[in-house]
Design an enzyme around this catalytic site. Structure first.
Site, PDB file in Angstrom:
ATOM      1  N   ASP A   1       5.743  -2.138  -7.797  1.00 35.74           N
ATOM      2  CA  ASP A   1       4.477  -2.131  -7.076  1.00 35.74           C
ATOM      3  C   ASP A   1       4.706  -1.571  -5.675  1.00 35.74           C
ATOM      4  O   ASP A   1       5.641  -1.986  -4.984  1.00 35.74           O
ATOM      5  CB  ASP A   1       3.930  -3.563  -6.976  1.00 35.74           C
ATOM      6  CG  ASP A   1       2.533  -3.601  -6.392  1.00 35.74           C
ATOM      7  OD1 ASP A   1       1.579  -3.307  -7.129  1.00 35.74           O
ATOM      8  OD2 ASP A   1       2.403  -3.927  -5.199  1.00 35.74           O
ATOM      9  N   ILE A   2       3.869  -0.639  -5.272  1.00 36.44           N
ATOM     10  CA  ILE A   2       3.966  -0.060  -3.927  1.00 36.44           C
ATOM     11  C   ILE A   2       3.461  -1.104  -2.926  1.00 36.44           C
ATOM     12  O   ILE A   2       2.344  -1.607  -3.056  1.00 36.44           O
ATOM     13  CB  ILE A   2       3.139   1.243  -3.818  1.00 36.44           C
ATOM     14  CG1 ILE A   2       3.654   2.281  -4.816  1.00 36.44           C
ATOM     15  CG2 ILE A   2       3.180   1.773  -2.384  1.00 36.44           C
ATOM     16  CD1 ILE A   2       2.790   3.529  -4.925  1.00 36.44           C
TER      17      ILE A   2
ATOM     18  N   GLU B   1      -1.585   0.463  -8.052  1.00 34.52           N
ATOM     19  CA  GLU B   1      -0.354   0.995  -7.478  1.00 34.52           C
ATOM     20  C   GLU B   1       0.874   0.439  -8.185  1.00 34.52           C
ATOM     21  O   GLU B   1       1.958   0.405  -7.636  1.00 34.52           O
ATOM     22  CB  GLU B   1      -0.303   0.701  -5.977  1.00 34.52           C
ATOM     23  CG  GLU B   1      -0.189  -0.746  -5.617  1.00 34.52           C
ATOM     24  CD  GLU B   1      -1.513  -1.515  -5.591  1.00 34.52           C
ATOM     25  OE1 GLU B   1      -1.472  -2.670  -5.170  1.00 34.52           O
ATOM     26  OE2 GLU B   1      -2.568  -0.994  -5.994  1.00 34.52           O
TER      27      GLU B   1
END
Length: 145
Positions: A25-26, A68
């Protein structure tokens, strides 16, 4: 993703081989979108995907999981190996510049799980997701195995 990952899981079960799944996950992605706009956000997603694809093996299967998040299925890979590879990926992403004119740096949080007997693909992903959220809760920009 669902069809391919189920096929990989079935193969690992049949061959009695290790299998790891990774959730990536960003970190603070909403802030990137809010600060720099959705075009830059889309560019960050594309560049992150490129870094992931250029870092993993050809046999690994990567997909955008939502928003994301990315999911990575790593056949014939024990959790310890997956963790080492994901730490290298995390470092590679955090040392990359994603938008030269804005000097934008991106970090990711990563959760890694290894297949255990009788897990479904959903159980497997949920386990990696729990570890991803542990990484987020522990301060982000880290790998939790």
């Amino acid at each position: 993703f669902t069809e391919v990952s189920k096929h990989i899981l079935d193969l690992a079960k049949r061959e009695n081989k290790p299998l790891s799944v990774v959730m990536i996950d960003i970190d603070n992605f909403k802030n990137i979108n809010d600060t720099y706009g959705h075009q830059v956000g889309d560019y960050v997603l594309q560049q992150t995907a490129k870094v992931i694809q250029n870092t993993v093996r050809k046999m690994d299967f990567v997909a955008r999981y939502g928003g994301e998040e990315f999911v990575l299925v790593m056949p014939f890979t024990k959790k310890e190996d997956a963790c080492k590879r994901m730490e290298a990926l995390r470092k590679r992403i955090s040392s990359s510049r994603f938008c030269e004119e804005k000097n934008l740096h991106v970090t990711v949080s990563i959760g890694v799980a290894e297949y255990k007997e009788s897990m479904t693909i959903n159980d497997f992903i949920n386990e990696a997701d729990k570890k991803l959220y542990k990484a987020k809760n522990e301060g982000r920009n880290r790998v939790v195995c």
